[in-house]
Design a protein around this motif. Structure first.
Motif, PDB file in Angstrom:
ATOM      1  N   ASN A  28     -22.426  36.102 -37.280  1.00  0.00           N
ATOM      2  CA  ASN A  28     -23.273  35.203 -37.410  1.00  0.00           C
ATOM      3  C   ASN A  28     -23.311  33.915 -36.741  1.00  0.00           C
ATOM      4  N   LYS A  29     -22.137  33.527 -36.217  1.00  0.00           N
ATOM      5  CA  LYS A  29     -22.262  32.498 -35.318  1.00  0.00           C
ATOM      6  C   LYS A  29     -22.420  32.828 -33.823  1.00  0.00           C
ATOM      7  N   GLY A  30     -22.875  33.877 -33.554  1.00  0.00           N
ATOM      8  CA  GLY A  30     -22.979  34.477 -32.188  1.00  0.00           C
ATOM      9  C   GLY A  30     -21.856  34.559 -31.263  1.00  0.00           C
ATOM     10  N   ILE A  31     -20.791  34.828 -31.887  1.00  0.00           N
ATOM     11  CA  ILE A  31     -19.752  34.903 -31.160  1.00  0.00           C
ATOM     12  C   ILE A  31     -19.295  36.330 -30.500  1.00  0.00           C
ATOM     13  N   GLN A  32     -18.871  36.437 -29.441  1.00  0.00           N
ATOM     14  CA  GLN A  32     -18.789  37.833 -28.809  1.00  0.00           C
ATOM     15  C   GLN A  32     -17.232  38.134 -28.456  1.00  0.00           C
ATOM     16  N   ARG A  33     -16.632  37.230 -27.881  1.00  0.00           N
ATOM     17  CA  ARG A  33     -15.493  37.490 -27.346  1.00  0.00           C
ATOM     18  C   ARG A  33     -14.517  36.514 -27.982  1.00  0.00           C
ATOM     19  N   PRO A  34     -13.781  36.737 -29.040  1.00  0.00           N
ATOM     20  CA  PRO A  34     -12.797  35.967 -30.020  1.00  0.00           C
ATOM     21  C   PRO A  34     -11.393  36.395 -29.348  1.00  0.00           C
ATOM     22  N   LEU A  35     -10.731  35.320 -29.165  1.00  0.00           N
ATOM     23  CA  LEU A  35      -9.240  35.336 -28.771  1.00  0.00           C
ATOM     24  C   LEU A  35      -8.334  35.262 -29.956  1.00  0.00           C
ATOM     25  N   VAL A  36      -7.751  36.435 -30.293  1.00  0.00           N
ATOM     26  CA  VAL A  36      -7.016  36.262 -31.391  1.00  0.00           C
ATOM     27  C   VAL A  36      -5.478  35.825 -31.130  1.00  0.00           C
ATOM     28  N   VAL A  37      -5.221  34.682 -31.810  1.00  0.00           N
ATOM     29  CA  VAL A  37      -3.962  34.036 -31.461  1.00  0.00           C
ATOM     30  C   VAL A  37      -2.994  34.471 -32.666  1.00  0.00           C
ATOM     31  N   THR A  38      -1.876  34.782 -32.491  1.00  0.00           N
ATOM     32  CA  THR A  38      -0.872  35.306 -33.467  1.00  0.00           C
ATOM     33  C   THR A  38       0.734  35.491 -32.755  1.00  0.00           C
ATOM     34  N   LEU A  55     -13.135  44.480 -35.931  1.00  0.00           N
ATOM     35  CA  LEU A  55     -14.020  43.452 -34.865  1.00  0.00           C
ATOM     36  C   LEU A  55     -14.385  44.348 -33.709  1.00  0.00           C
ATOM     37  N   THR A  56     -13.913  45.196 -33.193  1.00  0.00           N
ATOM     38  CA  THR A  56     -14.386  46.118 -31.958  1.00  0.00           C
ATOM     39  C   THR A  56     -15.593  46.795 -32.738  1.00  0.00           C
ATOM     40  N   GLN A  57     -15.508  47.536 -33.945  1.00  0.00           N
ATOM     41  CA  GLN A  57     -16.432  48.360 -34.426  1.00  0.00           C
ATOM     42  C   GLN A  57     -17.742  47.361 -34.709  1.00  0.00           C
ATOM     43  N   ALA A  58     -17.466  46.031 -34.726  1.00  0.00           N
ATOM     44  CA  ALA A  58     -18.650  45.214 -35.221  1.00  0.00           C
ATOM     45  C   ALA A  58     -19.387  44.908 -33.960  1.00  0.00           C
ATOM     46  N   GLY A  59     -18.932  45.257 -32.655  1.00  0.00           N
ATOM     47  CA  GLY A  59     -19.440  45.073 -31.405  1.00  0.00           C
ATOM     48  C   GLY A  59     -18.937  43.833 -30.844  1.00  0.00           C
ATOM     49  N   LEU A  60     -17.688  43.438 -31.194  1.00  0.00           N
ATOM     50  CA  LEU A  60     -17.275  42.069 -30.614  1.00  0.00           C
ATOM     51  C   LEU A  60     -16.121  42.603 -29.645  1.00  0.00           C
ATOM     52  N   GLN A  61     -15.875  41.954 -28.683  1.00  0.00           N
ATOM     53  CA  GLN A  61     -14.590  42.130 -27.796  1.00  0.00           C
ATOM     54  C   GLN A  61     -13.453  41.179 -27.833  1.00  0.00           C
ATOM     55  N   ARG A  85      -9.004  31.204 -21.028  1.00  0.00           N
ATOM     56  CA  ARG A  85     -10.104  31.088 -19.918  1.00  0.00           C
ATOM     57  C   ARG A  85     -10.205  32.448 -18.986  1.00  0.00           C
ATOM     58  N   GLN A  86      -9.015  33.232 -18.914  1.00  0.00           N
ATOM     59  CA  GLN A  86      -8.957  34.458 -18.388  1.00  0.00           C
ATOM     60  C   GLN A  86      -9.819  35.144 -19.175  1.00  0.00           C
ATOM     61  N   GLN A  87      -9.966  35.522 -20.337  1.00  0.00           N
ATOM     62  CA  GLN A  87     -10.837  36.066 -21.046  1.00  0.00           C
ATOM     63  C   GLN A  87     -12.268  35.753 -21.229  1.00  0.00           C
ATOM     64  N   SER A  88     -12.549  34.663 -20.950  1.00  0.00           N
ATOM     65  CA  SER A  88     -13.820  33.974 -20.926  1.00  0.00           C
ATOM     66  C   SER A  88     -14.255  33.849 -22.600  1.00  0.00           C
ATOM     67  N   ALA A  89     -13.163  33.659 -23.398  1.00  0.00           N
ATOM     68  CA  ALA A  89     -13.167  33.521 -24.760  1.00  0.00           C
ATOM     69  C   ALA A  89     -14.200  32.638 -25.322  1.00  0.00           C
ATOM     70  N   ASP A  90     -14.769  32.760 -26.659  1.00  0.00           N
ATOM     71  CA  ASP A  90     -15.821  31.905 -26.968  1.00  0.00           C
ATOM     72  C   ASP A  90     -15.306  31.246 -28.314  1.00  0.00           C
ATOM     73  N   ALA A  91     -14.332  31.741 -28.878  1.00  0.00           N
ATOM     74  CA  ALA A  91     -13.795  31.305 -30.318  1.00  0.00           C
ATOM     75  C   ALA A  91     -12.231  31.761 -30.353  1.00  0.00           C
ATOM     76  N   ILE A  92     -11.746  31.144 -31.275  1.00  0.00           N
ATOM     77  CA  ILE A  92     -10.358  31.578 -31.759  1.00  0.00           C
ATOM     78  C   ILE A  92     -10.245  31.985 -32.966  1.00  0.00           C
ATOM     79  N   VAL A  93      -9.628  33.080 -33.351  1.00  0.00           N
ATOM     80  CA  VAL A  93      -9.215  33.505 -34.442  1.00  0.00           C
ATOM     81  C   VAL A  93      -7.673  33.274 -34.593  1.00  0.00           C
ATOM     82  N   ALA A  94      -7.216  32.473 -35.437  1.00  0.00           N
ATOM     83  CA  ALA A  94      -5.852  32.274 -35.627  1.00  0.00           C
ATOM     84  C   ALA A  94      -5.290  32.936 -36.804  1.00  0.00           C
ATOM     85  N   LEU A  95      -4.276  33.699 -36.615  1.00  0.00           N
ATOM     86  CA  LEU A  95      -3.791  34.471 -37.592  1.00  0.00           C
ATOM     87  C   LEU A  95      -2.115  34.421 -37.741  1.00  0.00           C
ATOM     88  N   GLY A  96      -1.614  34.124 -38.907  1.00  0.00           N
ATOM     89  CA  GLY A  96      -0.247  34.133 -38.912  1.00  0.00           C
ATOM     90  C   GLY A  96       0.184  32.804 -39.960  1.00  0.00           C
TER      91      GLY A  96
END
Length: 380
Positions: A28-38, A55-61, A85-96
């Motif tokens: 819904n936020k138009g995010i495609q490449r979240p970086l999961v930090v854990t 996340l992958t099944q929803a079409g995210l990378q 930066r390497q992953q060209s991420a566009d958001a962060i999912v912080a888990l932990g």
């Protein structure tokens, strides 16, 4: 109780299974490449792989940064920024737990801010302004302790000196929180106990801190009540979902309340983590009865009110301290620093670091370095 949603102090989706709504929220936020930090421990757990799959099944990378463990340090933040930066991420999912969430928030800060992380240290006279864009951050707590998911700061240690630095800005507050008590089920008793005592310490110290803030006081008192009724249950039965839910809420309430301030318990605990690399929650748990004994003469009526809230045998400050000691014993926390493996030979170093810490100035009773030495000495 089903899943509920409220916005205080940020948008929170709370309840068993809330994590399953994360992919839709990101889409819904138009995010495609979240970086999961854990952290390394969480990566090995079944729910983590399931979340990545959703996340992958929803079409995210999604990509993963998990080079974390123990107390958070600056080098982890630097490596995380590089991964983003390497992953060209566009958001962060912080888990932990608190460490992973604090590192994630610091990564979000440094993606678009120049210089060194500690250039942005709170209160630094020549500190840089936090004025650049910050990526969208979603936070998912897996412990009921720091409440970092609803906090506006990040506590990161210097790799060399282990000194803790606080980075603060309202802009570090995650935009969405998914608080799912199912992620806390079967957390080991020791971690449950230490993180739960951290939540309790936040609530107690916020309530006692100097200053006028009845809203924080009310939140803190209810947080104390929830811990009193649910921490021992969570430690005794890791599968008690209701107890886990209540502890998760208490942790968030503690983090909201301590915007009023903290106290000398935290200053002493920060020094223990700096010198001995002790878990922050365990350090708080070790110090809180001794710090409250020091505070007793300054705020006897407030400590007596806490005694009433927790159902202590005596509705007095001394009764509350006795209740703290009984709770520690019940959840398996050592009674003294000596039992926890802390040696008295580094007392001077502990005192110096604790006295320089920024938490005790709001303690209800002013602290000299000698006062802090006395608190530590009683704790040995």
């Amino acid at each position: 109780m089903g899943i509920t949603e409220f916005s205080f102090p940020t948008a929170i989706r709370f309840g068993a299974g809330a994590r399953h709504d994360i992919p839709t929220a990101l889409q819904n936020k138009g995010i495609q490449r979240p970086l999961v930090v854990t952290d390394r421990g969480i990566v090995a757990l079944p729910f983590f792989q399931a979340l990545l799959q959703e996340l992958t099944q929803a079409g995210l990378q999604p990509s993963v940064f998990s080079e974390l463990g123990g107390n958070p340090v600056k080098s982890q933040v630097t490596a995380g920024v590089e991964a983003f930066r390497q992953q060209s991420a566009d958001a962060i999912v912080a888990l932990g737990g608190g460490a992973a969430l604090d590192v994630a928030k610091a990564i979000a800060l440094m993606v678009h801010h120049p210089g060194d992380l500690f250039d942005y240290e709170d209160g630094k006279p020549d500190g840089r302004a936090i004025d650049q864009p910050i990526p969208y951050v979603v936070a998912i707590p897996t412990t009921a302790g720091t409440g970092s998911e609803v906090g506006r700061s990040s506590v990161i240690s210097d790799d060399e000196t282990h000194a803790k630095k606080i980075i603060f800005s309202p802009r570090l507050l995650p935009q969405r929180v998914f608080a799912d008590p199912e992620l806390l089920l079967d957390l080991p008793p020791k971690i449950t106990a230490a993180t739960g005592m951290d939540a309790l310490t936040h609530c107690v110290e916020a309530y006692l801190a100097k200053g006028y803030h009845p809203m924080c006081d009310g939140i803190a008192i209810e947080g104390v009540r929830l811990v009193a009724e649910n921490l021992a249950k969570s430690v005794a039965d890791g599968s008690d979902l209701e107890a886990r839910s209540n502890m998760l809420m208490a942790a968030m309430m503690g983090a909201v309340a301590f915007q009023k301030g903290l106290g000398v318990t935290h200053s002493c605990a920060h020094a223990l983590s700096t010198v001995y690399d002790l878990h922050h929650g365990l350090a708080n748990a070790l110090m809180i009865p001794y710090a409250m004994q020091f505070n007793l003469q300054a705020v006897p009526e407030r400590l007596a009110r806490l005694a009433t809230v927790v159902g202590a045998d005596e509705p007095t400050g001394a009764g509350f301290i006795a209740w703290l000691n009984a709770l520690k014993a019940e959840v398996g926390i050592p009674n003294t620093l000596t039992e926890a493996g802390v040696a008295v030979d580094r007392l001077d170093q502990l005192v110096a670091i604790a006295f320089a810490d920024g938490c005790h100035p709001l303690n209800p009773r002013p602290c000299t370095a000698d006062d802090i030495r006395g608190i530590y000495t009683s704790a040995f």
